[in-house]
Design a protein around this motif. Structure first.
Motif, PDB file in Angstrom:
ATOM      1  N   THR A  13     110.281 -35.021  25.185  1.00 12.38           N
ATOM      2  CA  THR A  13     111.655 -34.511  25.250  1.00 12.38           C
ATOM      3  C   THR A  13     111.693 -32.998  25.118  1.00 12.38           C
ATOM      4  O   THR A  13     112.761 -32.411  25.008  1.00 12.38           O
ATOM      5  N   ASP A  14     110.548 -32.380  25.157  1.00 13.37           N
ATOM      6  CA  ASP A  14     110.464 -30.927  25.037  1.00 13.37           C
ATOM      7  C   ASP A  14     110.678 -30.324  26.413  1.00 13.37           C
ATOM      8  O   ASP A  14     109.738 -30.052  27.145  1.00 13.37           O
ATOM      9  N   TYR A  15     111.945 -30.134  26.814  1.00 10.91           N
ATOM     10  CA  TYR A  15     112.178 -29.887  28.229  1.00 10.91           C
ATOM     11  C   TYR A  15     112.231 -28.413  28.605  1.00 10.91           C
ATOM     12  O   TYR A  15     112.597 -27.561  27.815  1.00 10.91           O
ATOM     13  N   THR A  31     109.789 -31.866  31.839  1.00 10.85           N
ATOM     14  CA  THR A  31     108.873 -31.411  30.791  1.00 10.85           C
ATOM     15  C   THR A  31     107.543 -31.006  31.419  1.00 10.85           C
ATOM     16  O   THR A  31     107.382 -31.049  32.643  1.00 10.85           O
ATOM     17  N   GLN A  32     106.591 -30.644  30.546  1.00  5.90           N
ATOM     18  CA  GLN A  32     105.273 -30.221  31.025  1.00  5.90           C
ATOM     19  C   GLN A  32     104.606 -31.318  31.848  1.00  5.90           C
ATOM     20  O   GLN A  32     103.949 -31.046  32.843  1.00  5.90           O
TER      21      GLN A  32
END
Lengths: 278, 398, 419
Positions: free
Chosen positions: B236-238, B149-150
């Motif tokens: 979880t924003d991958y 992720t970021q």
């Protein structure tokens, strides 16, 4: 009888020209800076050498690199560095068959007879570029095939008679004694009609009578323009029979020259006394 | 949820490689010291697997009374020991006799082929061709989802429990930790390497080459950090996500093979017997002149190799969940490929070759769609490619 | 089934596998190349021949071709059609040789044991390819539209029943006469043990072939077995049926292959091949390009295997990838080693021995649930025989053959003239 037995070049059998008679000035072999390493151990360390026509003896203590040099010259090892010229042809790194075709053949220190083939077949194998050695020639079998095979058989018999192995022609080569194997090995090399033969200890294990006979034969062949480079441990033999002697020590050429000159060279004596026995 | 990808194929490839390595260790011993290109090795693997089956699940074997099941680990140990006894039989009844006759390499190849036919068909005769399984506790696979992720890396673990996918853990590593971890791994690896290299001189026979020790140090550091420095999830924003599946089988197989490799290496390098073995591999005639009992060495080689083969067979049977009379023969080609690739004469070479072969098989199948039936073919193409460039194998023949 | 029919099918098998074995013998026996992938060329020969000769758009076939060569030349009558089939066989042989060339170039420079394993690997891969790529040769479903050359001509009838019986009968008797003569000659040359073996075996076979059928089925059966080329039930007037033709074709092919290999090895070329087998460095040191020789031996041996494959296809009438398992190669190795490595007669003897035992065991009655056990025990027996032969008689039953290059006129032969 040895005079009659000199192999004569046969049409269609000999790849190279007949031996270069009379080119006395030119060296046959020019070896420049041949180097060979085996896993960090230097076996040959820049060998420089020219081999002139005639008989040249190559001596040196065990481990001096004599056989390794032979292997590098005949293509069985690839030298890491350096060049080898056979006459004017650069043969460095070529495969053994190509080098043999150029006119330089070798024998092996431990004779390598083809054990399950007869002595006769071992000899018949040797002449180069037979028509029947190609698939087409073997299948079609023209007149040339027949003629050539007959010539080859005659030559093989002659040379067998000379080396006193003619009564063994139909025996498997594996049944020969050690000395007979040496003879077979030399006879086989000669049947290729080479310009120069590298003999790796051809006299070790041969009885003195035969020893003299082989040497006589070699000298007769030299008269006809063949040349020999031979490794030998018996210094006296080398001194008595060679025109020039090369001494190797620790992978390099220590000195070259006439037998008398070499014999009295301090470094040679040192190398032999300091190294292993001969 | 993310799907399995290259990383998972790599992990699978490592496991495949480890299984191959089990066979390759034994084969390289026989190849190098006994000088037999042993085409029976695949079937020695099969025999080992079935020997353990006899004790673990006798009910499945038609000619045996069902005398109850021995726990898998115990059965495996008994199987390996019995396989060692059989190894002695192969040597005493067959290979010693041919060696005494000065049989050449070609003869040895054909003899081992004959033995291969006997062994495989003995299994077929006694057990038949049906698929059989070991009786082992059920193994639960944990899926690790790796999400880039970021802010870093998030790891989510899931397991299938009673048909339901349950999330069992969720943690993460921020970028600074990842960078620090990599730096630490490199530093530790290099430090270990440098430390051991300094001790080395011409006469040292190093048990573990410093390079391998260094690499092991790096990997160990990453694993330690990964286990103990679990921080909060990084979202979880991958950007990139991949999944690998791991279970206790994977870990066990890797561990067992690595331990076997080390033990073999210790035997070869530190014991008197090991030195005799290496001398025999170098030059059998010379070793005998120097007082090495070649017959004894060869006996040990066959026993150890048969035990290693059995180990590989048991691991294969456990990993693939069923046993067939052809299981070992199917492994023979990759094992030979691994041994030739590794250069015959060192346990490390064999294992390295096996890992390369295993990885190329599984990663190759992943990368080339529709190639799953060509797993072995991929290994072979690589082997032939390497042999074309270096006919003596990657690690050489010295 | 008459005993004659069983013998005919067995002999056809033996002839085809002997041709296959002679190809292997050229590689392994005379040149020393352990080609564990020999069966691949058998497969390629079979497939390529079948695809070249079968008609296009055959039902249930979705691979390349067919190219219907016999139909193309069929306008010239049966001979043209046969020529088309022979062209197909030639294509199969060339394909096998070319594939072995592609295999040989990278592998023949390797150590002999590396060659064995890579050859086995490549053969396995080739079988996988044929099995998995349906667009190529129909994949696992195989091909059942195999072109059978001259199928329409058979059963061959020359006119009346009597004429058929007379002509084929005389030919059959001639074959027996030839066999008898050959056996007698072989008997005279044997030592005491050989005489004993022949003296026991030949009468036993004769009793089994002539006497037992007569006792159980009467004179008709004896006639059928004696005049084996003549099948009274083939067609309205009797004649020679197709199975017998396939046998003759296979024997002719075997004869041709045998002659070719004999001519190849009894020559300076053959000397080089054997020198390579013994110690490759020697011919290399004597200026022979051994790599070329090995490549050619590999290709020639593979082409013979390809021809055997073409015959296999018409004998079975159906080909599929699972017929070409690696075990076929191992059978051939066993046959070559049992009969005598580097002995072409030995290959035929070994093949006869091997397939005689294998197919002979079909007379052993076992309950069907033990068929796996029967198959397994056969293969175990083969493994044991292989090891025992190599230990107690590594030269095989006959030992290495003698060699001679016959030359006209002058008496200058080096070996014996018994080849």
């Amino acid at each position: 009888m040895s005079e009659q037995n000199t192999p004569t070049p046969t049409p269609g059998v000999t790849p190279t020209d007949s031996p270069k008679i009379g080119d006395d000035g030119d060296p046959i072999l020019r070896i420049e800076g041949i180097t060979k390493q085996f896993g960090g151990i230097t076996a040959l360390d820049g060998v420089d050498l020219t081999v002139d026509p005639g008989i040249t003896g190559l001596i040196g203590p065990n481990g001096a690199g004599k056989t390794t040099l032979f292997n590098c010259l005949t293509g069985f090892h690839k030298p890491d560095d350096g060049r080898v010229h056979l006459y004017e042809t650069d043969i460095t790194g070529k495969e053994p068959p190509a080098i043999a075709q150029q006119g330089m053949v070798r024998t092996f220190q431990i004779p390598r007879e083809l054990a399950d083939m007869t002595v006769f077949e071992n000899l018949l194998l040797a002449p180069m570029n037979q028509h029947g050695e190609r698939l087409r020639g073997a299948w079609i079998r023209g007149d040339q095939f027949v003629e050539e095979e007959q010539v080859i058989r005659d030559r093989a018999r002659e040379i067998a008679v000379f080396f006193e192995i003619d009564h063994l022609l139909d025996e498997p080569a594996g049944s020969l004694s050690g000395g007979q194997r040496k003879l077979l090995e030399i006879a086989r090399a000669l049947l290729t009609d080479p310009d120069i033969v590298l003999l790796d200890e051809p006299l070790a294990g041969v009885n003195p009578t035969l020893e003299q006979k082989i040497l006589g034969r070699i000298e007769a062949l030299v008269e006809d323009g063949y040349s020999f480079l031979l490794i030998e441990h018996d210094i006296d033999l080398i001194m008595d029979n060679c025109e020039r002697v090369v001494v190797m020590h620790q992978g390099a050429v220590l000195t070259t020259g006439a037998p008398e000159a070499v014999q009295s060279d301090e470094r040679v004596i040192e190398a032999y006394l300091g190294g292993d026995d001969v | 949820m993310v799907s399995a990808g290259l990383l998972d194929a790599t992990v699978q490839g490592l496991i495949t490689g480890a299984v191959i390595a089990g066979g390759a260790l034994g084969l390289s011993l026989i190849y190098d010291i006994a000088e037999v290109p042993n085409f029976a090795h695949g079937d020695m693997i099969t025999i080992g697997a079935y020997l353990a089956l006899v004790f673990n699940n006798p009910g499945e074997i038609p000619f045996l009374p069902d005398f109850g099941s021995v726990p898998f680990v115990l059965a495996a140990i008994i199987g390996v020991v019995l396989a060692g006894v059989l190894g002695a039989v192969y040597e005493l009844a067959i290979f010693r006799k041919f060696r005494d006759n000065d049989a050449d390499l070609i003869t040895m190849v054909i003899v081992s082929l004959g033995l291969a036919l006997v062994l495989r068909n003995a299994v077929l005769f006694l057990v038949g061709s049906k698929n059989i399984q070991y009786q082992t506790p059920r193994v639960i696979t944990t899926n690790f989802d790796f999400l880039v992720t970021q802010t870093g890396l998030t790891v989510i673990t899931t397991q299938r429990q009673a048909g339901e996918l349950v999330t069992t853990g969720e943690w993460g590593y921020p970028w600074w930790l990842i960078v620090a971890g990599i730096l630490a791994a490199v530093a530790v690896g290099y430090a270990v390497f440098a430390l051991y290299r300094e001790e080395e001189d011409f006469t040292t026979v190093s048990l573990i080459p410093p390079k391998i020790l260094g690499a092991a140090g790096s990997i160990g550091t990453v694993l330690l950090l990964g286990v103990f420095a679990r921080l909060d999830p990084q979202g979880t924003d991958y950007i990139l996500g991949t999944q690998i599946g791991l279970n206790v089988k994977h870990i066990t197989i890797l561990a067992v093979v690595i331990v076997a490799m080390f033990i073999l290496n210790v035997i070869l390098k530190t014991t008197k017997l090991g030195r005799a073995m290496r001398a025999t591999a170098d030059n059998m005639a010379l070793a005998e002149v120097r007082g090495v009992d070649a017959d004894r060495v060869q006996l040990v080689v066959w026993v150890v190799a048969a035990m290693l083969a059995a180990l590989a067979g048991i691991l294969t049977g456990w990993f693939a969940t069923n046993l067939t009379p052809n299981m070992g023969f199917a492994l023979l080609l990759p094992i030979f490929a691994a041994v030739i690739l590794g250069g015959i004469s060192s346990p490390y070479g064999a294992v390295a070759g096996a890992l390369i072969i295993g990885l190329s098989m599984d990663v190759g199948v992943y990368l080339i769609p529709g190639s799953s039936t060509y797993r072995v073919a991929i290994a072979f193409v690589i082997l032939i490619g390497v042999l074309l460039v270096k006919p003596e194998g990657i690690w050489g023949d010295v | 089934m008459a005993v004659a029919d069983f013998i005919i099918s067995l002999l056809t098998f033996i002839a085809i596998y002997s041709l296959f074995g002679i190809g292997l013998n050229l590689k392994f026996g005379f040149t020393g190349l352990i080609d564990f992938g020999h069966v691949a060329y058998f497969m390629i020969g079979a497939y390529v021949t079948v695809v070249l000769t079968m008609p296009a758009g055959a039902a249930g076939y979705s691979g390349i071709g067919g190219f219907a060569l016999p139909e193309l030349f069929g306008v010239l009558g049966p001979i043209g059609s046969l020529f088309g089939w022979l062209l197909g066989v030639l294509g199969g042989m060339i394909a096998a040789a070319l594939v072995s060339l592609a295999v040989g170039v990278p592998t023949l420079r390797l150590r002999e044991d590396y060659l064995a394993i890579t050859a086995l690997g490549i053969a396995t891969i080739l079988t996988t390819v044929v099995n998995d790529e349906e667009w190529l040769f129909n994949g696992p479903f195989g091909i059942n539209t195999v072109h059978a050359p001259l199928r329409d001509v058979f059963p061959l009838s020359l006119g009346s029943f009597t004429l058929n019986m007379a002509v084929f009968g005389i030919l059959s008797l001639a074959a027996f006469g030839l066999t008898g003569y050959w056996l007698a000659r072989a008997f005279r040359r044997q030592g005491r043990r050989g005489k004993l073996v022949l003296g026991v075996l030949v009468p036993l076979v004769a009793v089994w072939y002539f006497v037992l059928p007569t006792l159980s089925d009467g004179m008709v059966e004896l006639t059928r077995n004696t005049l084996w080329l003549f099948d009274p039930t083939a067609g309205p007037k009797g004649g020679m049926d197709y199975d017998r033709f396939v046998l003759l074709l296979s024997v002719a092919a075997l004869g041709g292959g045998y002659w070719l290999v004999e001519r190849t090895i009894n020559s300076p070329y053959g000397r080089v091949l054997r020198a390579i087998r013994e110690d490759e460095d020697v011919p290399r040191a004597l200026g022979k390009e051994t790599f070329q020789y090995k490549l050619q031996a590999l290709m020639l041996g593979s082409a013979l295997a390809g021809a055997a494959g073409a015959l296999w296809a018409i004998n079975i009438g159906f080909i599929a990838p699972d017929q070409f398992a690696a075990t076929i190669t191992f059978y051939a190795f066993t046959a070559v080693i049992v009969g005598g490595t580097a002995n072409n007669k030995g290959v035929i003897l070994g093949t006869a021995f091997f397939w005689g035992i294998r197919n002979g065991t079909r007379f052993i009655d076992v309950p069907s649930q033990y068929s796996i056990q029967l198959a397994a025990s056969r293969l175990m027996l083969i493994g044991v025989v292989l090891i025992l032969i190599l230990y107690y008689r590594p030269e095989g039953l006959l030992g290495e053959q003698d060699y001679d290059i016959p030359l006209p006129s002058r008496d200058s032969s080096g070996g014996t003239d018994d080849v």
